[in-house]
Design a protein around this motif. Structure first.
Motif, mmCIF file in Angstrom:
data_model
loop_
_atom_site.group_PDB
_atom_site.id
_atom_site.type_symbol
_atom_site.label_atom_id
_atom_site.label_comp_id
_atom_site.label_asym_id
_atom_site.label_seq_id
_atom_site.Cartn_x
_atom_site.Cartn_y
_atom_site.Cartn_z
ATOM 1 N N PHE A 191 -54.154 4.914 44.538
ATOM 2 C CA PHE A 191 -53.306 3.908 43.883
ATOM 3 C C PHE A 191 -52.109 4.577 43.203
ATOM 4 O O PHE A 191 -50.994 4.037 43.226
ATOM 5 C CB PHE A 191 -54.107 3.105 42.862
ATOM 6 C CG PHE A 191 -53.440 1.822 42.477
ATOM 7 C CD1 PHE A 191 -53.602 0.681 43.243
ATOM 8 C CD2 PHE A 191 -52.625 1.749 41.364
ATOM 9 C CE1 PHE A 191 -52.977 -0.513 42.905
ATOM 10 C CE2 PHE A 191 -51.992 0.571 41.011
ATOM 11 C CZ PHE A 191 -52.171 -0.560 41.795
ATOM 12 N N MET A 194 -48.102 3.820 43.780
ATOM 13 C CA MET A 194 -47.144 3.564 42.706
ATOM 14 C C MET A 194 -45.924 4.470 42.830
ATOM 15 O O MET A 194 -44.784 4.045 42.617
ATOM 16 C CB MET A 194 -47.821 3.768 41.353
ATOM 17 C CG MET A 194 -48.895 2.754 40.997
ATOM 18 S SD MET A 194 -48.274 1.076 40.702
ATOM 19 C CE MET A 194 -48.598 0.315 42.312
ATOM 20 N N TYR A 237 -57.621 0.775 38.286
ATOM 21 C CA TYR A 237 -57.941 0.420 39.674
ATOM 22 C C TYR A 237 -59.226 1.113 40.121
ATOM 23 O O TYR A 237 -60.108 0.489 40.729
ATOM 24 C CB TYR A 237 -56.787 0.815 40.583
ATOM 25 C CG TYR A 237 -57.071 0.579 42.052
ATOM 26 C CD1 TYR A 237 -57.096 -0.710 42.573
ATOM 27 C CD2 TYR A 237 -57.332 1.646 42.919
ATOM 28 C CE1 TYR A 237 -57.358 -0.932 43.927
ATOM 29 C CE2 TYR A 237 -57.595 1.437 44.259
ATOM 30 C CZ TYR A 237 -57.607 0.142 44.755
ATOM 31 O OH TYR A 237 -57.881 -0.083 46.084
ATOM 32 N N PRO A 292 -54.698 0.886 49.190
ATOM 33 C CA PRO A 292 -53.310 1.202 48.840
ATOM 34 C C PRO A 292 -52.537 1.842 49.992
ATOM 35 O O PRO A 292 -51.325 1.605 50.145
ATOM 36 C CB PRO A 292 -53.454 2.176 47.660
ATOM 37 C CG PRO A 292 -54.782 1.852 47.060
ATOM 38 C CD PRO A 292 -55.644 1.512 48.237
ATOM 39 N N TRP A 319 -54.702 -6.975 43.689
ATOM 40 C CA TRP A 319 -53.582 -7.920 43.619
ATOM 41 C C TRP A 319 -53.078 -8.050 42.184
ATOM 42 O O TRP A 319 -51.877 -7.959 41.922
ATOM 43 C CB TRP A 319 -54.052 -9.258 44.171
ATOM 44 C CG TRP A 319 -53.143 -10.429 43.987
ATOM 45 C CD1 TRP A 319 -53.361 -11.513 43.208
ATOM 46 C CD2 TRP A 319 -51.877 -10.655 44.624
ATOM 47 N NE1 TRP A 319 -52.331 -12.402 43.302
ATOM 48 C CE2 TRP A 319 -51.388 -11.904 44.172
ATOM 49 C CE3 TRP A 319 -51.106 -9.936 45.524
ATOM 50 C CZ2 TRP A 319 -50.182 -12.443 44.585
ATOM 51 C CZ3 TRP A 319 -49.897 -10.470 45.950
ATOM 52 C CH2 TRP A 319 -49.450 -11.695 45.480
ATOM 53 N N TYR A 323 -51.437 -4.804 40.971
ATOM 54 C CA TYR A 323 -50.132 -4.629 41.622
ATOM 55 C C TYR A 323 -49.087 -5.522 40.957
ATOM 56 O O TYR A 323 -47.956 -5.082 40.699
ATOM 57 C CB TYR A 323 -50.261 -4.968 43.105
ATOM 58 C CG TYR A 323 -49.068 -4.552 43.938
ATOM 59 C CD1 TYR A 323 -49.008 -3.282 44.507
ATOM 60 C CD2 TYR A 323 -47.996 -5.415 44.159
ATOM 61 C CE1 TYR A 323 -47.924 -2.890 45.278
ATOM 62 C CE2 TYR A 323 -46.898 -5.030 44.913
ATOM 63 C CZ TYR A 323 -46.874 -3.759 45.477
ATOM 64 O OH TYR A 323 -45.787 -3.368 46.228
ATOM 65 N N LYS A 359 -45.639 -4.483 38.644
ATOM 66 C CA LYS A 359 -44.274 -4.991 38.809
ATOM 67 C C LYS A 359 -43.712 -5.499 37.485
ATOM 68 O O LYS A 359 -42.513 -5.386 37.211
ATOM 69 C CB LYS A 359 -44.253 -6.116 39.853
ATOM 70 C CG LYS A 359 -44.543 -5.662 41.278
ATOM 71 C CD LYS A 359 -44.501 -6.819 42.252
ATOM 72 C CE LYS A 359 -43.071 -7.314 42.469
ATOM 73 N NZ LYS A 359 -42.217 -6.338 43.178
#
Length: 871
Positions: free
Chosen positions: A125, A129, A147, A170, A367, A370, A374
């Motif tokens: 993960f 990123m 995660y 990922p 989900w 993620y 953002k």
């Protein structure tokens, strides 16, 4: 150049730390719980302790000793295909680490592999990123650690077979983003193919998620035409990934259709599975316990900070409105999938999970994390009004959760969770500009402490098998099997009266009749149940044999647990006094090894009437007799078993009755104990067997001669128990104490094995054994000389399409008898017979894989050439 190298080194340090941080956190917890190698406990619990650890031992034996077992194994019940089993349980490359751990130390290897998976999930993960630049610097650790230790991962720590999905997800999403925005398909195809090979079950769920994720990304594309082209690229890439994995998927799909697929739901009901607001309880840290394993709500805990960040995405004007609406629709789709039956079945490929519900909930966790990544950018800050609304909403949710009185949540958990939530809101109100490093450290600390506390709390509610309990049993079993193989290296089955799990044959690498697994073919439990063995949809165990069934199924050797000065060393699962007359061929400190002189080989000459025998009785002993007599060419009306009467019956606090079997006894005084005591005195030294229906075991505590009854206690058909042998004139007392107000004496009868007719039929069947000249797990070669009245080579190899037979070098089509076994019609006389097993559709799957690899290589090369031209 120096700045570039410094930047790369900085990024690598973050990636290394993203791996090490969850490893250290979980290793500290394992050390606290004294999990091996840190102490005398282990991670073995539920399926990991009763199933997977034995499969890992099988994998180790297969790779190191006999690779042919990869396709077929006689350690799987009476014998079964292994391709589907391996594809579901064992194809993770991380399992190769277990090769370095001997059988008795597999629990230590499992601890190491589990820690590695936690670390790789965090690393994967963090890498996503960095590649997407959603987060930068040490802030990434907040997202990667959450995660890797999310609620699903903690709840399914015992389900190691699924955990690779978190590592690969990922990478698949990064490949999908490259496909959409860079027109590069190679990464997506490669990683999607890897998950489909690694675990097709998790791969199916991820494939559904990639479609949802693709829909979420499409509003960023310029035109509908461009979206259509990208969609065709996505669809073609997904099909190629499936094509690359076809060598695994096609044989596995066929195997599933013969086993697990037979339980697929044919009727789908439009209904909610539970009161949906119960899901709010999963927003509390540590919201998990043992009762949540068989049935519960989805495990979606990702810490309050990141959950708040995910929720704020839908109200953040910095993001495109269309994408926020699609994102909201996807989130709602997930939430409905967690409680609405048709959507639940979609994610689980048409089958309701047996235990561990909502296995796809890790996708929702990804989900949400993620989306949070953002939203929670360095310049993000919420207004005081928003903070007040969030605070009131959080308090309302936690108050409501308290009103639900959920068994897996206590007041301390709610209070701690509320504190983490309020701290998270406060953190979101603080501007980062004042002290960026301190703010980032606070962000990471809050997220890591929250998710760690949740994980530790949840795992504290689970009990585990101790390392000595597992290791000592494994050593004792291995020693016994090794001694038996030195005595006789041939091909045979072994029966025993003790058990740690139903996959002991996998653990110690011997042939038997026990198995517990999702890919067990239904005819096997159906047959075993019909002859009086405990069985279920996913398991069989040979704990209730008779001399007849021992002979028929080729149990050449038996293993009895020995009593020691310290008491019974091994957990008992059956009682077989008829074995004590067999000659002793060896012993260990814990086990006696005896040879059954009556055992038939895996194949033998038999009367052709067996080809047409149908089951006409529900009595397991009469069915055994019908099979044996038909094979020997004798009248089935002359049963090998005779019903006996009990010598006397004592009724305690129940009504008296002239007939025992079929009677429903009722307590006369509900406040006092009640029982029925059956006395039987064998008139001969023959073997005597007691039959019991499943209702008796459910509603009565059974003792024999005032000792606890050693009987495997999960069965759904009438079972057969050996109560006497060579005990003429000795009193046997069977006491059934009522657990409830009533007891139905379902199929409670005593039978005598008529030894002379049994030996006569056995002598006939022993005239024409298959003399094995060579064998492997998937190939048996031998010769047989059929007598004049024998026109069938009967085998106790379960019938399967993958088996091929040659008689005297010519292919022959085997027939299925008793709805279970292979039988080969042939003429009397001497024949050379060869059996070999090849998974159906393996060749076709290999061809599709090779073609898909070639097409993928051509496509990737073409893309590279186009990119080079434009560059």
């Amino acid at each position: 150049m120096f700045l570039y190298q410094h930047h790369r080194l900085y990024r690598r340090k973050i990636l290394i730390t993203s791996f090490l941080l969850p490893v250290i956190l979980m290793a500290c917890y394992f050390a606290y719980r004294q999990m091996t190698p840190f102490g005398k406990s282990s991670l073995l619990t539920v399926d990991l302790g009763q199933q997977y650890v034995d499969f890992f031992s099988y994998l180790r034996n297969t790779i190191l000793h006999h690779p042919s077992s990869f396709f077929y194994s006689f350690s799987k019940g009476l014998g079964g295909e292994m391709f589907g089993t391996n594809a579901y349980y064992l194809l993770s490359p991380l399992n190769l680490i277990l090769l370095f751990f001997p059988a008795q130390h597999l629990a230590t290897g499992i601890t190491i592999v589990t820690l590695v998976r936690y670390g790789l999930a965090g690393l994967s993960f963090a890498w996503l990123m960095q590649k997407t630049e959603l987060q930068q610097g040490w802030r990434i650790l907040a997202f990667s650690t959450v995660y890797s230790m999310n609620g699903w991962m903690i709840a399914n720590q015992l389900n190691m077979i699924w955990q690779d999905a978190l590592i690969l997800l990922p990478l698949i999403i990064w490949g999908l983003l490259k496909l959409i925005y860079q027109n590069r398909v190679g990464t997506y195809i490669a990683w999607l193919a890897v998950i489909l090979i690694d675990n097709y079950y998790m791969g199916w769920m991820i494939a559904i998620f990639t479609f949802l994720f693709f829909l979420w990304q499409t509003p960023a594309l310029a035109s509908w035409r461009q979206r259509g082209v990208i969609f065709l690229r996505y669809l073609g890439s997904s099909l190629l990934a499936a094509g690359i994995s076809a060598v695994i998927l096609l044989p596995t799909f066929y195997a599933l259709m013969q086993s697990k697929g037979t339980y697929t739901e044919t009727k789908i009901h439009s209904r909610f599975e539970y009161f949906a607001p119960k899901m709010l309880g999963k927003l509390v840290p540590g919201s998990f316990n043992f009762n949540q394993m068989p049935s519960g709500q989805p495990n979606i805990y990702i810490g309050m900070l990141l959950m708040l960040g995910a929720c704020l995405y839908f109200f953040n004007n910095r993001f495109d409105l269309r994408r926020r609406l699609i994102g909201a629709a996807i989130s709602i789709f997930f939430i409905f999938s967690f409680c609405y039956e048709p959507l639940d079945l979609l994610w689980h490929a048409g089958q309701f999970p047996v235990w561990y519900p909502y296995r796809f909930s890790y996708l929702f966790s990804f989900w949400c994390i993620y989306l949070a990544a953002k939203v929670l950018q360095p310049d993000f800050k919420i207004k005081k009004r928003s903070a007040l609304i969030l605070t009131l909403l959080i308090i309302a949710i936690y108050w409501y959760v308290g009103m639900l009185n959920l068994s897996y949540i206590n007041s301390n958990q709610r209070n701690i969770g509320l504190c983490f939530a309020l701290i998270a809101v406060s953190c979101l109100c603080i501007p980062r500009t004042n002290s960026p490093r301190l703010y980032d450290a606070l962000l990471v600390l809050l997220a890591v402490c929250d998710i760690s506390m949740s994980g530790y709390t949840a795992l504290n509610k689970i009990s585990y098998v101790s390392q000595p309990e597992f290791g000592n049993y494994t050593i004792a079993l291995d020693k016994s099997v090794e001694k038996l193989k030195k005595h006789d290296p041939g091909f045979y089955r072994v029966a025993k009266t003790f058990m740690r799990t139903k996959d002991d044959p996998f653990q110690a690498d011997f042939n038997s009749g026990d198995h517990f697994g999702s890919t067990l073919e239904p005819p096997i439990p159906a047959f075993m149940g019909a002859i009086g063995q405990p069985d279920g949809d996913g398991f069989v165990t040979y704990t209730n044999g008779t001399q007849v069934s021992d002979a028929l199924l080729g149990y050449k050797y038996t293993m009895n647990a020995r009593n020691t000065s310290a008491g019974q060393a091994l957990p008992l699962s059956g009682f077989r006094p008829d074995w004590y007359s067999y000659p002793l061929v060896g012993s260990t400190s814990a086990v006696n090894l005896r040879e059954n002189p009556h055992a038939l080989p895996i194949a033998f000459g038999a009367n052709a009437a067996i080809l047409h025998l149908q089951r006409t009785t529900m009595d397991p002993l009469n069915y055994q007799s019908q099979i044996f007599q038909t094979l020997a060419g004798r009248p089935t009306l002359h049963s090998l078993f005779a019903v006996q009467n009990f010598n006397s019956v004592k009724f305690n606090n129940v009504q008296s009755a002239k007939q025992i079997t079929g009677t429903i006894f009722r307590k006369q005084n509900l406040l006092k104990p009640a029982s029925v005591q059956l006395e039987f005195i064998p008139p001969t030294n023959d073997s005597y067997y007691l039959t019991l229906g499943p209702n008796v075991e459910d509603n009565a505590t059974i003792t024999m001669n005032n000792k606890k009854f050693t009987q495997y206690d999960t069965f759904r058909n009438t079972v057969v128990i050996n109560v006497a042998h060579d005990q003429k004139g000795q009193k046997i007392l069977v006491n059934l104490q009522l657990k409830k107000a009533t007891l139905w004496m379902q199929n409670v009868s005593i039978y005598q094995l008529k030894q002379r007719p049994f030996m006569a039929s056995l002598k006939t069947l022993q005239e024409s054994p298959l003399k094995i000249s060579s064998y492997r797990s998937n190939r048996i070669v031998g010769t047989v000389n059929l007598q004049r009245n024998q026109r069938v080579l009967m085998t106790t190899i379960p019938a399967a399409k993958g088996w091929h037979v040659k008689v005297d070098g010519k292919p022959t089509t085997p027939q299925t008898v008793l709805n279970t076994f292979m039988a080969i019609p042939m003429s009397p006389g001497k024949h050379r017979v060869e059996f070999y097993y090849r998974p159906p559709f393996l060749i076709l799957g290999l061809i599709i894989t090779v073609l898909s690899l070639g097409l993928t290589g051509w496509w990737v090369k073409k893309e590279h050439q186009i990119k080079t031209i434009f560059d």
